[in-house]
Design a protein around this motif. Structure first.
Motif, PDB file in Angstrom:
ATOM      1  N   GLY A  82       0.225  29.961  -0.331  1.00  0.00           N
ATOM      2  CA  GLY A  82       1.237  30.872   0.361  1.00  0.00           C
ATOM      3  C   GLY A  82       1.208  31.534   1.220  1.00  0.00           C
ATOM      4  O   GLY A  82       1.837  31.853   2.420  1.00  0.00           O
ATOM      5  N   HIS A 117       0.872  30.689   5.111  1.00  0.00           N
ATOM      6  CA  HIS A 117       2.426  29.905   5.833  1.00  0.00           C
ATOM      7  C   HIS A 117       3.656  31.544   5.931  1.00  0.00           C
ATOM      8  O   HIS A 117       4.688  31.167   6.411  1.00  0.00           O
ATOM      9  CB  HIS A 117       3.362  29.554   4.341  1.00  0.00           C
ATOM     10  N   LEU A 118       2.863  32.301   5.338  1.00  0.00           N
ATOM     11  CA  LEU A 118       3.653  33.511   5.224  1.00  0.00           C
ATOM     12  C   LEU A 118       3.922  34.101   6.809  1.00  0.00           C
ATOM     13  O   LEU A 118       5.231  34.731   6.930  1.00  0.00           O
ATOM     14  CB  LEU A 118       2.767  34.942   4.695  1.00  0.00           C
ATOM     15  N   LEU A 178       7.344  32.729   7.370  1.00  0.00           N
ATOM     16  CA  LEU A 178       8.453  32.976   7.072  1.00  0.00           C
ATOM     17  C   LEU A 178       8.898  33.925   7.344  1.00  0.00           C
ATOM     18  O   LEU A 178       9.907  34.794   6.930  1.00  0.00           O
ATOM     19  CB  LEU A 178       7.750  33.010   5.356  1.00  0.00           C
ATOM     20  N   ASN A 226      17.266  34.470  -1.270  1.00  0.00           N
ATOM     21  CA  ASN A 226      16.997  33.848  -0.966  1.00  0.00           C
ATOM     22  C   ASN A 226      16.858  32.874  -1.488  1.00  0.00           C
ATOM     23  O   ASN A 226      17.002  31.080  -1.296  1.00  0.00           O
ATOM     24  CB  ASN A 226      15.244  33.914  -0.434  1.00  0.00           C
ATOM     25  N   SER A 278      10.675  32.462  -0.213  1.00  0.00           N
ATOM     26  CA  SER A 278       9.003  31.969  -0.497  1.00  0.00           C
ATOM     27  C   SER A 278       8.624  32.281  -1.903  1.00  0.00           C
ATOM     28  O   SER A 278       9.110  32.480  -2.930  1.00  0.00           O
ATOM     29  CB  SER A 278       8.771  33.388   0.260  1.00  0.00           C
ATOM     30  N   THR A 298       7.867  37.433  -1.711  1.00  0.00           N
ATOM     31  CA  THR A 298       9.607  38.064  -1.239  1.00  0.00           C
ATOM     32  C   THR A 298       9.368  39.626  -0.881  1.00  0.00           C
ATOM     33  O   THR A 298      10.124  39.183  -0.083  1.00  0.00           O
ATOM     34  CB  THR A 298      10.405  37.985  -2.682  1.00  0.00           C
ATOM     35  N   VAL A 350       8.838  39.018   2.624  1.00  0.00           N
ATOM     36  CA  VAL A 350       9.966  38.498   3.618  1.00  0.00           C
ATOM     37  C   VAL A 350      11.975  39.592   3.465  1.00  0.00           C
ATOM     38  O   VAL A 350      12.803  39.289   4.419  1.00  0.00           O
ATOM     39  CB  VAL A 350      10.026  37.184   3.056  1.00  0.00           C
TER      40      VAL A 350
END
Length: 373
Positions: free
Chosen positions: A197, A200-201, A204, A309, A332, A337, A340
């Motif tokens: 995760g 991938h931040l 995002l 989201n 996310s 979260t 984001v």
């Protein structure tokens, strides 16, 4: 990096640098095979960290909001009770510190914040193990703490913290995963999922920044209001506090952030046609409760600015395009979260301040590093 590079203000440039800041803070620190975090600057023996029974996080201002998110991360991943305290208040009582079993984490962008440094010294004098999360190499906090986790956000010229806040949240996540590994509180598969995760931040955040146009349009509609209420739940309620602080700092509009469940315990009395409600509405178990809060606010005339989201139809039914506004961000993992979710709140504060003619980079009465009490 001390140039505006075509942006109107340093703050806007720094908001758009957040994918890079997150990437730099992660760089070289996360491995998927094996699932592990490497914090080379920490320099605290693992045996000492395994003895910890309580964590206290100390900070001021925006860093205090990062600390609140850190509490959720630490308690869920490390399984140790966590307390949050203001650096400016900590030493004015007789804080309980148990030598060898208390870990104090101080969060400071500059490493020179007078109140946070005084709190760090108080805790160390009582025997606590200490870690500084800081953006400035060689600063006072990094020299005095037992170990350091550097954020690599680069220089931040705008007084209102943006990319340094995001980098602090990334650093807290890494520290929580590191402590979980040392203390064996997280299975390797679960740790790998969290690290994936984080990898991938940056993507995002880049996707979340696409809401810039939408926030400009919302700012055009709402910049004339004098009061705002920000609501969030769970790990995202500190982001409601941070969104309200950003609006206060740079636009000089009165704004309050609250855990959404507290709305009916006082703030609901303030809601009318003149007070917009900014609501953080992520998917998950609290969605229905947040939706209920919005219905209560709308029943009292409040206009809603929802950040979500989630794509379910319930949201469209809550939002009246003539009065309300909706900002959609990418989905996310739940613990990511906050990072984001804060992006549209930073942009909203920025665009409202610009429309009000405020000095975004140098707000009145504020300093980048508060080196006096």
């Amino acid at each position: 990096m001390a140039e505006k590079a075509g942006y109107k203000h340093f703050m806007l440039k720094e908001i758009f640098e957040q994918p890079w800041a997150a990437q730099e803070t992660l760089l070289g620190r996360a491995s998927l095979e094996p699932a592990q975090v490497f914090l080379g600057e920490l320099e605290i023996p693992e045996t000492r960290l395994r003895a910890i029974e309580r964590i206290v996080i100390l900070a001021c201002g925006t860093s205090w909001h990062a600390a609140l998110v850190g509490k959720f991360l630490m308690e869920q991943l490390v399984g140790v009770p966590v307390e949050i305290d203001y650096g400016s208040e900590y030493r004015y009582r007789d804080p309980i510190v148990t030598p060898t079993t208390t870990l104090v984490v101080v969060i400071t962008q500059s490493g020179e914040t007078a109140d946070t440094l005084a709190a760090l010294r108080e805790a160390r004098n009582k025997g606590a193990t200490s870690i500084a999360i800081c953006n400035v190499v060689g600063s006072m906090a990094t020299r005095e703490a037992d170990g350091t986790v550097y954020t690599h956000a680069g220089p931040e010229i705008g007084v209102a913290a943006t990319k340094t806040f995001t980098a602090q949240l990334v650093a807290l996540h890494l520290l929580a995963l590191y402590l979980a590994h040392v203390r064996h509180t997280l299975a390797p598969d679960a740790a790998r999922e969290h690290l994936e995760g984080l990898n991938h931040l940056p993507r995002l955040i880049r996707q979340a920044l696409k809401c810039d146009t939408a926030t400009q349009q919302i700012a055009r509609r709402f910049y004339g209001h004098r009061n705002f209420l920000y609501l969030g739940r769970g790990i995202n309620y500190p982001i409601a506090l941070e969104g309200a602080l950003k609006l206060k700092e740079i636009s000089y509009i009165h704004a309050e952030g609250y855990p959404a469940g507290e709305m009916k315990h006082g703030p609901i009395a303030l809601i009318d046609e003149q007070m917009p409600v900014v609501a953080l509405l992520p998917s998950g178990q609290a969605f229905e409760k947040m939706a209920s809060n919005l219905q209560q606010a709308k029943a009292r005339g409040g206009a809603i600015i929802a950040v979500t989201n989630d794509t379910r139809e319930d949201i469209a039914q809550l939002i009246d395009p003539a009065r309300d506004a909706l900002i959609t961000i990418p989905s996310s993992p739940p613990l990511l979260t906050p990072i984001v979710m804060v992006i549209p709140l930073q942009l909203l504060a920025y665009h409202i301040a610009v429309r009000r003619g405020c000095d975004v980079d140098q707000p009145r009465n504020l300093a980048k590093s508060v080196t006096v009490e």
